[in-house]
Design a protein around this motif. Structure first.
Motif, PDB file in Angstrom:
ATOM      1  N   VAL A 356      -3.076   7.510   5.174  1.00 56.96           N
ATOM      2  CA  VAL A 356      -2.337   6.407   4.558  1.00 56.96           C
ATOM      3  C   VAL A 356      -0.889   6.846   4.423  1.00 56.96           C
ATOM      4  CG1 VAL A 356      -2.117   4.894   2.569  1.00 56.96           C
ATOM      5  CG2 VAL A 356      -4.381   5.635   3.322  1.00 56.96           C
ATOM      6  N   ALA A 418      -3.796   7.463  -2.832  1.00 56.26           N
ATOM      7  CA  ALA A 418      -2.767   6.681  -2.139  1.00 56.26           C
ATOM      8  C   ALA A 418      -2.131   5.634  -3.052  1.00 56.26           C
ATOM      9  CB  ALA A 418      -3.386   5.989  -0.929  1.00 56.26           C
ATOM     10  N   VAL A 420      -3.291   2.714  -4.171  1.00 54.26           N
ATOM     11  CA  VAL A 420      -3.446   1.356  -3.646  1.00 54.26           C
ATOM     12  C   VAL A 420      -4.736   0.770  -4.210  1.00 54.26           C
ATOM     13  CG1 VAL A 420      -2.162   1.811  -1.528  1.00 54.26           C
ATOM     14  CG2 VAL A 420      -4.637   2.172  -1.574  1.00 54.26           C
ATOM     15  N   ASP A 424      -3.976  -4.899  -1.414  1.00 58.82           N
ATOM     16  CA  ASP A 424      -2.723  -4.273  -0.992  1.00 58.82           C
ATOM     17  C   ASP A 424      -2.700  -4.092   0.518  1.00 58.82           C
ATOM     18  OD1 ASP A 424      -1.976  -4.127  -3.614  1.00 58.82           O
ATOM     19  OD2 ASP A 424      -2.532  -2.015  -3.868  1.00 58.82           O
ATOM     20  N   VAL A 426      -1.499  -1.689   3.496  1.00 62.63           N
ATOM     21  CA  VAL A 426      -1.163  -0.275   3.682  1.00 62.63           C
ATOM     22  C   VAL A 426      -0.825  -0.026   5.143  1.00 62.63           C
ATOM     23  CG1 VAL A 426      -2.615   0.486   1.773  1.00 62.63           C
ATOM     24  CG2 VAL A 426      -3.585   0.351   4.066  1.00 62.63           C
TER      25      VAL A 426
END
Length: 648
Positions: A356, A418, A420, A424, A426
């Motif tokens: 990520v 990450a 998130v 979301d 990414v």
């Protein structure tokens, strides 16, 4: 001048230097083995198994180097401490502190040179045996070239020599700096004070070990597993530096206990433990290392496997799993399995890797920014189909029931790292390092042994540089009431495609057990080699600490003590050494295992197999007690007068 004197000293005191020689011999064998394998692996091509040998030799060498340094430092330091009277006499006849230090350094050089040839030869033979052993188990190709240069052997000798010199430098420095009269007094009555510098250094190392445990607790399970063994070494280094304090504490507590339980012999035991606390700490060090390392090396993989299989059993909803014998299955295998009579839901999966990326991860020209590379891990690329019908990932947020072409699922650990969540967008980096936008559709918890992300196969296939993807396995769930029909249909498919293996739940578990045993082979080998070395160090240390007391035993017998009373005294002292070592080793291993278990399962109370724990503690205890009993009997065979002459 000093080199011939060092040679003469070793020849005239063969018994005193025998333990140091054995330790150096074993250290050279292990270090040479690792250096030779690393050299041969670095020179071999990937097709010949060079990368596999290097990946095996690096962690193997790191652990062996740490254990070797611990054992060599302990044995050589003990050897110098036992010669305090001799060093004091040298100071009394006008030897300067520098001459004493150089003499001790030359003695180490002579011992290293004498042990170099047989030790390196044993190391080369051990490396060749390991190569053959790895090839026989198909861990490396049989064509792996066992070719190495002299640099690796010389480097192994230099590493062992420098380690031994560093060990005796700290011990010889104190004996060489005191005045001659004071040195003679300390040779007769060991000093009671523990050095402030050693104590401070030990506390610093201990603090770094505690900090490492905190880091393990905040990391994910795989990262924690890779750190666990190194944390044992750090904590045991702290124990080694603080061993006089360990000896003082154990001597005070268990000495008083012996005095209360055994009034006659216990009085001697309490006095001996109080005066010889350094000897007690030195004897307990190698044994506690054996306990701590063996416990962590055995139990960490077991804890990982238990948690992985627990999640696997909860995750697998499919009735059958199709795997290939070769490199993999074609993507069409998922459609073929779906057409089998009785099949209700079918999804294929293959392993890949994702990262990520941070906010700067994509620059728009098809290249990722290395500086923005974020957390990642192994992932599963899956074909179209009802994923939740064949795998229960333990989804806590979102859904993968009808994922879109850019919808992915992340493990709870990866999503947390990450920063998130569901919904979301990414940026991912995959096989070709090109950025790819995706939407987080779900977050799941059952990721052990599976992957940190799940993404569509069509999305992953765009990053294979034109290569055709292959499936690792196909999950097949039967239609309601059609389990037998599905099993018959898959057997018919196996007859048509002999390279396709059909696994039900029992066969799937059996194959997982075989894979675990194969992956644990290297761990068991490392454990066997290191435990053998530490066991030799334990025996070596106990023999040295017992045989140096032959004069003490003789004096006790001359003032009326019977051999049986002396033997009972030594059995109690050996019991104190064993109990102290087991407590320290168990405390170090327990701290590491508790933090690792918390990182892996969320619980700080690991499930420990009673048989494994009993094997580690019982084996170490029996080894130390047996060595102490046998060595004491040998020391008592001499007449008191002969023993006193030998001690003088």
């Amino acid at each position: 001048m000093l080199l011939p004197l060092a040679w003469w000293t070793i020849r005239s005191r063969k018994a005193s230097f025998a333990g140091s020689f054995v330790t150096m011999l074993c250290a050279l064998a292990l270090t040479t083995c690792c250096a030779v394998l690393l050299d041969a692996g670095a020179g071999a091509s990937p097709a010949q198994g060079g990368a596999e040998v290097v990946s095996f030799a690096v962690p193997f060498g790191f652990v062996c180097l740490c254990v070797m340094a611990f054992a060599v430092a302990g044995t050589f330091s003990l050897s110098v401490q036992q010669r305090t009277r001799e060093i004091a006499l040298l100071r009394a006849v006008a030897a300067t502190p520098g001459q004493v230090r150089r003499l001790i350094a030359h003695e180490v050089l002579v011992l290293t040179a004498v042990a170099a040839v047989p030790g390196c030869a044993l190391g080369v033979l051990l490396a060749d045996g390991l190569r053959a052993w790895l090839a026989a188990r198909d861990m490396i190709p049989a064509s792996f070239p066992f070719a190495f240069g002299p640099v690796s052997v010389v480097a192994a000798v230099l590493i062992c020599w420098v380690t031994a010199e560093a060990a005796v430098w700290s011990s010889g420095r104190r004996a060489s700096r005191v005045r001659a009269v004071q040195a003679l007094g300390e040779a007769a009555v060991p000093r009671r004070r523990v050095g402030a510098a050693r104590t401070c250094l030990g506390l610093v190392v201990l603090a770094s070990g505690v900090w490492g445990l905190v880091a393990i607790g905040s990391s994910d399970g795989p990262g924690a597993a890779n750190t666990a063994v190194s944390m044992v070494m750090v904590l045991m280094a702290a124990v080694g530096l603080l061993s006089p304090w360990v000896g003082k504490l154990a001597g005070s507590v268990f000495g008083a206990l012996c005095r209360a339980l055994f009034p006659a012999v216990g009085l001697l035991v309490k006095a001996n433990l109080g005066a010889g606390y350094r000897r007690l700490g030195a004897a307990a060090g190698p044994l506690s290392l054996t306990v701590a390392f063996a416990a962590v090396a055995l139990l960490v993989p077991q804890l990982k496997w238990d948690e992985q299989w627990h999640q696997e059993r909860q995750r697998l909803v499919a009735d059958e799993v199709v795997r290939g014998d070769g490199a993999g299955l074609p993507v069409a295998a998922a459609r073929t399995a779906a057409a089998v009579p009785g099949a209700g839901a079918t999804v294929g999966a293959t392993g890949t890797f994702v990262n990520v990326l941070g906010d700067g991860g994509g620059d728009g020209d098809g290249q990722g920014d290395d500086a923005a590379l974020g957390p990642g891990g192994m992932a599963q690329a899956v074909t179209d189909g009802p994923l939740d019908a064949v795998l229960d990932l333990g989804i806590t947020h979102g859904s993968m029931r009808h994922p879109g072409p850019r919808d992915i699922a992340l493990s709870a650990d990866l999503a947390q790292r990450a920063h998130v969540g569901v919904g979301d967008t990414v940026t991912l980096s995959m096989e070709d390092d090109r950025p790819e936008k995706a939407r987080v559709a779900a977050v799941y918890t059952r990721s052990r042994g599976f992957g940190e992300a799940v993404l569509p196969l069509r999305l992953a296939a765009r990053h294979l540089d034109g290569e055709q993807p292959l499936l690792d396995e196909v999950y097949v769930r039967a239609a309601p009431g059609a389990q037998r029909q599905l099993a018959d249909g898959l057997r018919a498919l196996h007859r048509a495609e002999p390279s396709w293996r059909m696994l039900d739940h029992a066969a799937y578990r059996a194959e997982a057990l075989r894979a675990r045993d194969a992956s644990m082979t290297a761990t068991y080998l490392l454990l066997l080699v290191v435990t053998a070395f530490t066991s030799i160090s334990v025996v070596n240390t106990l023999v040295m600490t017992t045989m140096e007391r032959s004069g003490e035993f003789a004096l006790l017998r001359l003032v009326g003590a019977t051999p049986g009373q002396v033997a009972r005294m030594m059995r109690l002292e050996n019991a104190v050494v064993v109990i102290a070592a087991l407590l320290v080793g168990a405390a170090v291993a327990g701290a590491v295992l508790a933090v690792f278990s918390r990182a892996l399962t969320g619980s700080a109370v690991p499930h420990l197999p009673a048989g494994t724990v009993a094997l580690v503690l019982g084996g170490a205890g029996l080894l130390a007690l047996g060595t102490g009993i046998v060595t004491t009997r040998i020391a008592l065979r001499q007449s008191p007068t002969a023993a006193l002459r030998g001690a003088g």
